[in-house]
Design a protein around this motif. Structure first.
Motif, PDB file in Angstrom:
ATOM      1  N   GLN A  81       0.986  -1.260   0.157  1.00 14.66           N
ATOM      2  CA  GLN A  81       0.200  -0.099   0.117  1.00 14.66           C
ATOM      3  C   GLN A  81       0.955   1.398  -0.019  1.00 14.66           C
ATOM      4  N   GLU A  85       0.839   4.124  -2.631  1.00 18.82           N
ATOM      5  CA  GLU A  85       0.427   5.757  -2.379  1.00 18.82           C
ATOM      6  C   GLU A  85       1.645   6.301  -2.822  1.00 18.82           C
ATOM      7  N   PHE A 122      -5.624   7.924   8.870  1.00 16.06           N
ATOM      8  CA  PHE A 122      -5.866   8.053   7.445  1.00 16.06           C
ATOM      9  C   PHE A 122      -6.672   6.992   6.833  1.00 16.06           C
ATOM     10  N   GLU A 126      -9.433   8.047   4.281  1.00 17.86           N
ATOM     11  CA  GLU A 126      -9.525   7.205   2.892  1.00 17.86           C
ATOM     12  C   GLU A 126     -11.066   6.616   2.694  1.00 17.86           C
ATOM     13  N   GLU A 161      -7.691   2.841  -4.876  1.00 17.08           N
ATOM     14  CA  GLU A 161      -8.206   3.484  -3.453  1.00 17.08           C
ATOM     15  C   GLU A 161      -9.361   2.461  -2.828  1.00 17.08           C
ATOM     16  N   HIS A 164      -7.526  -0.114  -1.063  1.00 21.03           N
ATOM     17  CA  HIS A 164      -6.999   0.409   0.126  1.00 21.03           C
ATOM     18  C   HIS A 164      -8.200   0.292   1.154  1.00 21.03           C
TER      19      HIS A 164
HETATM   20 FE   LIG Z   1      -5.035   5.050  -0.745  1.00 23.60          FE
END
Ligand SMILES: [Fe+2]
Ligand SMILES: [Fe+2]
Length: 289
Positions: A81, A85, A122, A126, A161, A164
Motif C-alpha cells: 500500500q 501511495e 488515514f 480514505e 483506493e 485500500h
Molecule cells: Fe490510498
C-alpha cells in the motif's frame, strides 16, 4: 462464513490485496495531448496541490508504518500500500509537470509520532474521501469534462483506493478482535471529527455558504465538473459508483458501510425536498454545454 479476527480472515484480506496489485509506471502511461479548452479545464480543477501533498504524505507514512509491523503477511500488504501511495504521488507530480498546472510546491510532510494511530486516522479518512471521489470521477466522466483517455488513466487509481479502504476496514477489525478489544468503534477522535467536518462542508457546499476552503473537498470538486449538480444527483452517483467498485471484492470481506449508509439517508432526505427539475435531465443538459 469466515470468522473475523481469525488467521483465515487475515490471510483472505491480505492475499486479496496483494494478488490484485497492478504494475505500471506513472510517467509511461498514455497521457493524451489536450486541446486548449481541456487544458484550461484540467488546470482549473481546484485540488491538485492538495492531492499531491496528501498522496506524498501517505506514501511516507504508510511505508514507515509497514516497517514497524512484525507479522510478515500484514507487513507485506501494508508495504505494498505504501508503494501504491508513493506511486500516486509520483503520478500527480508528473501530471502537474506535464500539463504545467500552476501549484505551490507543498512542504514535505513530517512523520507522526504515533504511526499506528496515524495509519488508522488515514484509513478512516480514505474511506470518506474515496467514497466521494468515486462519485466525483463519474460525474466528471458523464459531463465529459476531459477526454476519455484521462478517465482510462485514473480508473485504476480509483480501484487502488477501493482496495485500500477494503483492506483497511478488514485490518482495523482484525486487529481489534485479535487484540481482544471487541468490535470496531471509532478509536480516533481525529477521524470522527474529520467525518463531521467533511459532512458539514458538504452541506455548506450545496447550501452555497462558506468559503471554498471550508467547503467539502469532493463536492466542491464535483461542482467544478457540473455547474447544476444537485445533492440528489451527487449522492445517487456516489452510492452507485461505490456499489460498482465494491462489487469486485470477495463477499467474505468487510466493506466500508458508514458513508453509503449516511448517503442513503441524505438521499432520502433530499428526495423529500421540492426539486427544481429531474436530475437526469440536468446531466443531459450539462452534456450539451
Ligand atoms: Fe490510498
Ligand atoms: Fe492514494
Amino acid at each position: 462464513m469466515i470468522k473475523l479476527g481469525s488467521q483465515s480472515h487475515k490471510e483472505l484480506f491480505c492475499h486479496s490485496f496483494i494478488n490484485s496489485y497492478q504494475e505500471y509506471t506513472p510517467e509511461l502511461l498514455p497521457w493524451p495531448n489536450l486541446d486548449p479548452i481541456s487544458l484550461e479545464r484540467l488546470r482549473s480543477i481546484p485540488f491538485w496541490q492538495e492531492a499531491l501533498y496528501t498522496e506524498r504524505k501517505a506514501g511516507i507514512m504508510v511505508s514507515a508504518f509497514a516497517r514497524t509491523i512484525e507479522d510478515p503477511l500484514l507487513r507485506e500488504a501494508i508495504t505494498l500500500q505504501g508503494k501504491e501511495e508513493t506511486r500516486h504521488g509520483r503520478l500527480i507530480a508528473f501530471l502537474i509537470k506535464h500539463y504545467q498546472i500552476p501549484i505551490k510546491e507543498p512542504e514535505i510532510a513530517e512523520l507522526p509520532s504515533n504511526i499506528e494511530l496515524a495509519f488508522t486516522d488515514f484509513g478512516f479518512e480514505e474511506c470518506l474521501d474515496s467514497f466521494f471521489a468515486f462519485g466525483m470521477f463519474e460525474i466528471a466522466r458523464l459531463a465529459q469534462y476531459l477526454p476519455q483517455p484521462f478517465f482510462d488513466i485514473f480508473d485504476p487509481i480509483m480501484n487502488e483506493e477501493a482496495r485500500h479502504i477494503v483492506f483497511f476496514v478488514n485490518w482495523v477489525t482484525y486487529l481489534q478482535i485479535f487484540r481482544g478489544r471487541g468490535l470496531p468503534i471509532f478509536r480516533s477522535v481525529h477521524a470522527f471529527s474529520h467525518y463531521a467536518r467533511a459532512l458539514a462542508g458538504l452541506v455548506k457546499t450545496f447550501a452555497g455558504v462558506g468559503d471554498r476552503e471550508e467547503q467539502a473537498f469532493s463536492a466542491t470538486g464535483a461542482k467544478t465538473f457540473m455547474d447544476d449538480l444537485t445533492p440528489e444527483l451527487f449522492f445517487s452517483v456516489c452510492i452507485q459508483e461505490n456499489t460498482k467498485r465494491m462489487s469486485q471484492f470477495d463477499p467474505a470481506l468487510l466493506q466500508p458501510r458508514l458513508l453509503p449508509r449516511l448517503s442513503n439517508l441524505a438521499l432520502s432526505v433530499v428526495k423529500l425536498l421540492p426539486q427544481k427539475s429531474n436530475p437526469v435531465n440536468q446531466v443531459k443538459g450539462s452534456l450539451t454545454h
